[in-house]
Design an enzyme around this catalytic site. Structure first.
Site, PDB file in Angstrom:
ATOM      1  N   ILE A 167      -3.456  30.925   2.475  1.00 30.25           N
ATOM      2  CA  ILE A 167      -2.686  31.985   1.884  1.00 30.25           C
ATOM      3  C   ILE A 167      -2.568  31.290   1.046  1.00 30.25           C
ATOM      4  CG2 ILE A 167      -0.893  31.766   4.903  1.00 30.25           C
ATOM      5  CD1 ILE A 167       0.765  30.160   3.384  1.00 30.25           C
ATOM      6  N   PHE A 207       3.948  32.762   8.778  1.00 26.22           N
ATOM      7  CA  PHE A 207       4.268  31.410  10.542  1.00 26.22           C
ATOM      8  C   PHE A 207       2.664  30.423   9.794  1.00 26.22           C
ATOM      9  CE2 PHE A 207       4.038  33.876  13.886  1.00 26.22           C
ATOM     10  CZ  PHE A 207       5.228  33.912  14.868  1.00 26.22           C
ATOM     11  N   SER A 221       2.749  21.789   8.749  1.00 28.84           N
ATOM     12  CA  SER A 221       4.302  21.365   9.294  1.00 28.84           C
ATOM     13  C   SER A 221       5.337  20.042  10.179  1.00 28.84           C
ATOM     14  CB  SER A 221       4.499  22.978  11.335  1.00 28.84           C
ATOM     15  OG  SER A 221       3.648  22.265  11.831  1.00 28.84           O
ATOM     16  N   THR A 232      12.941  27.443   8.525  1.00 26.15           N
ATOM     17  CA  THR A 232      12.773  25.721   9.840  1.00 26.15           C
ATOM     18  C   THR A 232      14.786  25.756   9.208  1.00 26.15           C
ATOM     19  OG1 THR A 232      12.907  23.781  10.048  1.00 26.15           O
ATOM     20  CG2 THR A 232      12.009  24.237   8.381  1.00 26.15           C
ATOM     21  N   ASP A 233      14.918  25.351  10.620  1.00 25.15           N
ATOM     22  CA  ASP A 233      16.948  24.679   9.726  1.00 25.15           C
ATOM     23  C   ASP A 233      16.642  23.251   9.541  1.00 25.15           C
ATOM     24  OD1 ASP A 233      15.425  23.148  12.220  1.00 25.15           O
ATOM     25  OD2 ASP A 233      17.036  23.345  13.910  1.00 25.15           O
ATOM     26  N   GLU A 234      15.693  22.729   9.180  1.00 20.62           N
ATOM     27  CA  GLU A 234      15.122  22.022   8.167  1.00 20.62           C
ATOM     28  C   GLU A 234      16.122  21.781   6.838  1.00 20.62           C
ATOM     29  OE1 GLU A 234      12.502  19.200   8.986  1.00 20.62           O
ATOM     30  OE2 GLU A 234      12.551  19.185  10.928  1.00 20.62           O
ATOM     31  N   TYR A 284       8.463  17.898   3.819  1.00 24.54           N
ATOM     32  CA  TYR A 284       8.060  18.968   4.504  1.00 24.54           C
ATOM     33  C   TYR A 284       9.619  20.311   3.999  1.00 24.54           C
ATOM     34  CZ  TYR A 284       8.727  22.623   8.633  1.00 24.54           C
ATOM     35  OH  TYR A 284       9.066  23.537   8.802  1.00 24.54           O
ATOM     36  N   LYS A 323      10.056  24.049   2.275  1.00 28.04           N
ATOM     37  CA  LYS A 323       9.741  25.187   3.318  1.00 28.04           C
ATOM     38  C   LYS A 323      11.347  25.930   2.298  1.00 28.04           C
ATOM     39  CE  LYS A 323       8.235  26.276   6.694  1.00 28.04           C
ATOM     40  NZ  LYS A 323       7.498  27.420   7.326  1.00 28.04           N
TER      41      LYS A 323
HETATM   42  P1  NAD Z   1       1.518  24.466  13.729  1.00 26.15           P
HETATM   43  O1  NAD Z   1       1.395  23.295  12.956  1.00 26.15           O
HETATM   44  O2  NAD Z   1       0.976  24.154  15.409  1.00 26.15           O
HETATM   45  O3  NAD Z   1       0.582  25.735  12.868  1.00 26.15           O
HETATM   46  C1  NAD Z   1       0.329  26.248  11.590  1.00 26.15           C
HETATM   47  C2  NAD Z   1      -0.998  26.876  11.307  1.00 26.15           C
HETATM   48  O4  NAD Z   1      -1.167  27.133  10.288  1.00 26.15           O
HETATM   49  C3  NAD Z   1      -1.950  26.011  11.643  1.00 26.15           C
HETATM   50  O5  NAD Z   1      -3.399  26.862  12.537  1.00 26.15           O
HETATM   51  C4  NAD Z   1      -2.944  25.996  10.731  1.00 26.15           C
HETATM   52  O6  NAD Z   1      -4.746  25.815  10.485  1.00 26.15           O
HETATM   53  C5  NAD Z   1      -2.359  27.240   9.322  1.00 26.15           C
HETATM   54  N1  NAD Z   1      -2.112  27.058   8.060  1.00 26.15           N
HETATM   55  C6  NAD Z   1      -1.796  26.013   7.818  1.00 26.15           C
HETATM   56  N2  NAD Z   1      -2.089  26.110   6.203  1.00 26.15           N
HETATM   57  C7  NAD Z   1      -2.708  27.228   5.714  1.00 26.15           C
HETATM   58  C8  NAD Z   1      -2.761  27.863   4.815  1.00 26.15           C
HETATM   59  N3  NAD Z   1      -2.696  27.143   3.660  1.00 26.15           N
HETATM   60  N4  NAD Z   1      -3.093  29.462   5.130  1.00 26.15           N
HETATM   61  C9  NAD Z   1      -3.253  29.885   6.421  1.00 26.15           C
HETATM   62  N5  NAD Z   1      -2.874  28.860   7.276  1.00 26.15           N
HETATM   63  C10 NAD Z   1      -2.794  27.863   7.109  1.00 26.15           C
HETATM   64  O7  NAD Z   1       2.763  24.877  13.334  1.00 26.15           O
HETATM   65  P2  NAD Z   1       4.321  25.617  13.635  1.00 26.15           P
HETATM   66  O8  NAD Z   1       4.737  24.698  14.949  1.00 26.15           O
HETATM   67  O9  NAD Z   1       3.595  26.531  14.893  1.00 26.15           O
HETATM   68  O10 NAD Z   1       4.809  26.189  13.069  1.00 26.15           O
HETATM   69  C11 NAD Z   1       5.088  27.579  12.839  1.00 26.15           C
HETATM   70  C12 NAD Z   1       5.887  27.555  11.124  1.00 26.15           C
HETATM   71  O11 NAD Z   1       7.221  27.280  12.142  1.00 26.15           O
HETATM   72  C13 NAD Z   1       5.570  27.258  10.832  1.00 26.15           C
HETATM   73  O12 NAD Z   1       6.225  27.735   9.029  1.00 26.15           O
HETATM   74  C14 NAD Z   1       7.294  26.226  10.659  1.00 26.15           C
HETATM   75  O13 NAD Z   1       7.444  25.682   9.241  1.00 26.15           O
HETATM   76  C15 NAD Z   1       7.579  27.272  11.564  1.00 26.15           C
HETATM   77  N6  NAD Z   1       8.962  26.340  12.456  1.00 26.15           N
HETATM   78  C16 NAD Z   1       8.069  25.295  13.126  1.00 26.15           C
HETATM   79  C17 NAD Z   1       9.126  24.803  14.463  1.00 26.15           C
HETATM   80  C18 NAD Z   1       8.215  23.537  15.187  1.00 26.15           C
HETATM   81  O14 NAD Z   1       9.577  23.645  16.258  1.00 26.15           O
HETATM   82  N7  NAD Z   1       7.323  23.851  15.079  1.00 26.15           N
HETATM   83  C19 NAD Z   1      10.508  24.675  13.853  1.00 26.15           C
HETATM   84  C20 NAD Z   1      11.633  25.952  12.823  1.00 26.15           C
HETATM   85  C21 NAD Z   1      10.401  26.617  12.196  1.00 26.15           C
HETATM   86  O1  DAU Z   2      13.686  21.798  13.355  1.00 31.72           O
HETATM   87  C1  DAU Z   2      12.314  21.925  12.861  1.00 31.72           C
HETATM   88  C2  DAU Z   2      11.400  21.032  13.325  1.00 31.72           C
HETATM   89  O2  DAU Z   2      11.246  20.662  13.868  1.00 31.72           O
HETATM   90  C3  DAU Z   2      10.070  22.461  12.193  1.00 31.72           C
HETATM   91  O3  DAU Z   2      10.504  22.660  11.039  1.00 31.72           O
HETATM   92  C4  DAU Z   2       9.208  21.716  11.359  1.00 31.72           C
HETATM   93  O4  DAU Z   2       8.026  22.326  11.668  1.00 31.72           O
HETATM   94  C5  DAU Z   2       8.910  20.562  13.509  1.00 31.72           C
HETATM   95  O5  DAU Z   2       7.820  19.733  13.216  1.00 31.72           O
HETATM   96  C6  DAU Z   2       9.636  20.102  14.017  1.00 31.72           C
HETATM   97  O6  DAU Z   2      10.663  18.343  13.232  1.00 31.72           O
HETATM   98  P1  DAU Z   2      11.085  17.140  13.619  1.00 31.72           P
HETATM   99  O7  DAU Z   2      10.152  16.160  12.496  1.00 31.72           O
HETATM  100  O8  DAU Z   2      11.707  17.198  14.553  1.00 31.72           O
HETATM  101  O9  DAU Z   2      10.135  17.195  15.289  1.00 31.72           O
HETATM  102  P2  DAU Z   2       9.056  15.848  15.621  1.00 31.72           P
HETATM  103  O10 DAU Z   2       8.279  16.543  16.312  1.00 31.72           O
HETATM  104  O11 DAU Z   2       8.356  15.418  14.465  1.00 31.72           O
HETATM  105  O12 DAU Z   2      10.204  15.109  15.536  1.00 31.72           O
HETATM  106  C7  DAU Z   2      11.227  15.004  16.645  1.00 31.72           C
HETATM  107  C8  DAU Z   2      12.518  13.973  16.616  1.00 31.72           C
HETATM  108  O13 DAU Z   2      11.866  12.530  17.539  1.00 31.72           O
HETATM  109  C9  DAU Z   2      11.903  13.656  14.855  1.00 31.72           C
HETATM  110  O14 DAU Z   2      13.965  12.850  14.865  1.00 31.72           O
HETATM  111  C10 DAU Z   2      11.315  12.745  14.713  1.00 31.72           C
HETATM  112  C11 DAU Z   2      11.030  11.788  16.088  1.00 31.72           C
HETATM  113  N1  DAU Z   2       9.869  10.926  16.278  1.00 31.72           N
HETATM  114  C12 DAU Z   2       9.247  11.942  16.652  1.00 31.72           C
HETATM  115  C13 DAU Z   2       7.289  11.142  16.707  1.00 31.72           C
HETATM  116  C14 DAU Z   2       6.100  11.946  16.402  1.00 31.72           C
HETATM  117  C15 DAU Z   2       9.427  10.025  17.406  1.00 31.72           C
HETATM  118  O15 DAU Z   2      10.820   8.844  17.530  1.00 31.72           O
HETATM  119  N2  DAU Z   2       8.570   9.283  17.351  1.00 31.72           N
HETATM  120  C16 DAU Z   2       7.151  10.097  17.446  1.00 31.72           C
HETATM  121  O16 DAU Z   2       6.588   9.805  17.358  1.00 31.72           O
END
Ligand code: NAD
Ligand code: DAU
Length: 336
Positions: free
Chosen positions: A60, A81, A85, A125-127, A150, A154
């Site tokens: 992108i 999306f 992440s 994201t809420d972050e 991160y 965002k």
């Molecule tokens: P993910 O890491 O599983 O997937 C990200 C996808 O984006 C992958 O398929 C990757 O190949 C693609 N990508 C990365 N860089 C790219 C680039 N430069 N060009 C095109 N494609 C690219 O992420 P996810 O957990 O599915 O999160 C999706 C979105 O939702 C993100 O924007 C993240 O910030 C947001 N979000 C995630 C969570 C969560 O808990 N996972 C919560 C809130 C918001």
């Molecule tokens: O809140 C939304 C966000 O949630 C998204 O924007 C992000 O893309 C997504 O990755 C997620 O972020 P977190 O940092 O909250 O997710 P993660 O799964 O990495 O971690 C969740 C919680 O668990 C966090 O407090 C860190 C902790 N953790 C994580 C890992 C990977 C551990 O304690 N041990 C671990 O090995």
């Protein structure tokens, strides 16, 4: 509707694409994904041959490629999306997060503007709100206070989205959701990592005291919220998405161990994540009030279903852990 979805080979994007094609028979989707380590075409194997679905491998942040994609076909809507992440990775390689999450978002916003896209939903994201003390919740008017590379990237992307709305009147909505869980989540994030480790009899690395609190939303509930924003969200608006079920990480892990019938002795407290946000909690009353959204899946039910999915789909995550998943598309698309 013809829609451009970016990052559709990742966790949430893949769940979104499959649900959308299932629910909207006459829509078509182009999925632009760079296939980074987190992008896995296996996630979309069910729809790979659907004539309504097209995959484009690309970045992108490559504005020439993005512009040419928009010049070739008319998109009614964009759902962005695509992102780096994972917070831990952002601590290691912040610059990659700026390139994709900031420059990439800007490149999409600009092409969408040039080509008259009618709705641009940017998935944030809420972050971006930072870390809460023991009381209170994030509302859409909470000032941004991102604390990791991160979340800073965002937040920057969110500002750009609103800059394109205010300056150029691009119809943009921004969603800010809490932690997702469910099928196809990459096993570096808390839940799938802990499931994979527990099944292998490995230690479960809990950062710090494990009392960091998150809200856990089933990915399908998040995807339905995005559909509502796509359909009826007001341009220029933010929609928080959350489920009011905050829970400390340690408690999540203990629930998992019960479901997997594995001992708590696997839990190992390790060094805390630098800058680790202590607590997130979402006020999602706006999307409920304005768009009629509510979550359907309670955490205990969703967690049990998710554990069942990881047990039933071991080959999906075992291929990721072994690195095998990258081999066949490295041959098709090159190494990324
Ligand atoms: P993910 O890491 O599983 O997937 C990200 C996808 O984006 C992958 O398929 C990757 O190949 C693609 N990508 C990365 N860089 C790219 C680039 N430069 N060009 C095109 N494609 C690219 O992420 P996810 O957990 O599915 O999160 C999706 C979105 O939702 C993100 O924007 C993240 O910030 C947001 N979000 C995630 C969570 C969560 O808990 N996972 C919560 C809130 C918001
Ligand atoms: O809140 C939304 C966000 O949630 C998204 O924007 C992000 O893309 C997504 O990755 C997620 O972020 P977190 O940092 O909250 O997710 P993660 O799964 O990495 O971690 C969740 C919680 O668990 C966090 O407090 C860190 C902790 N953790 C994580 C890992 C990977 C551990 O304690 N041990 C671990 O090995």
């Amino acid at each position: 509707m013809k829609m451009l979805v970016t990052g559709g080979c990742g966790f949430i994007g893949a769940n979104f694409i499959k649900a959308h094609l299932n629910n909207f028979a006459s829509d078509t989707i182009v999925n632009l994904d760079a296939l980074t380590y987190a992008g896995n075409p296996d996630n979309l194997a069910d729809v790979a041959h659907d004539p309504r679905y097209t995959f484009v491998c690309g970045d992108i942040a490559n504005s020439a490629l993005v512009e040419s994609l928009f010049a070739e076909q008319i998109f009614d809507a964009v759902v962005n999306f695509a992102a780096e992440s994972h917070v831990d990775r952002s601590i290691e390689t912040p610059q990659l997060f700026l390139k994709t999450n900031v420059m990439g978002t800007q490149s999409l916003l600009h092409a969408a503007l040039n080509h008259g896209v009618k709705k641009f939903v940017h998935i944030s994201t809420d972050e971006v709100y930072g870390s809460l003390g023991p009381e209170g919740k994030f509302t859409e008017t909470t000032p941004l206070s991102p604390r990791s590379p991160y979340s800073a990237s965002k937040a920057a992307a969110d500002h750009l989205a609103f800059a394109y709305f205010n300056t150029y009147h691009l119809p943009v909505c921004v969603t800010r959701c809490s932690n997702n869980y469910g099928p196809y989540q990459f096993p570096e994030k808390l839940l799938p990592l802990m499931i994979a480790n527990a099944l292998a009899g490995k230690e479960l690395p809990v950062y710090g005291d494990g009392m960091h609190r998150r809200e856990w939303i089933y990915v399908g509930d998040h995807c339905r919220a995005i559909e509502l924003v796509l359909e009826n969200g007001r341009p220029g608006e933010i929609y928080n998405i959350g489920i009011d079920n905050e829970i400390p990480n340690l408690e999540v892990i203990r629930k998992l161990l019960v479901l997997l019938d594995r001992p708590e002795s696997l839990i190992r407290h390790v060094k805390d994540r630098p800058g680790h946000d202590r607590r997130y909690a979402i006020d999602a009353s706006k999307i409920a009030r304005e768009l009629g959204w509510k979550p359907f899946v309670q955490f205990d039910d969703g967690l049990a279903a998710t554990v069942r999915w990881y047990l039933d789909n071991r080959s999906w995550w075992e291929k990721i852990i072994s690195g095998e998943y990258r081999q066949y598309y490295a041959r098709m698309y090159g190494n990324r």
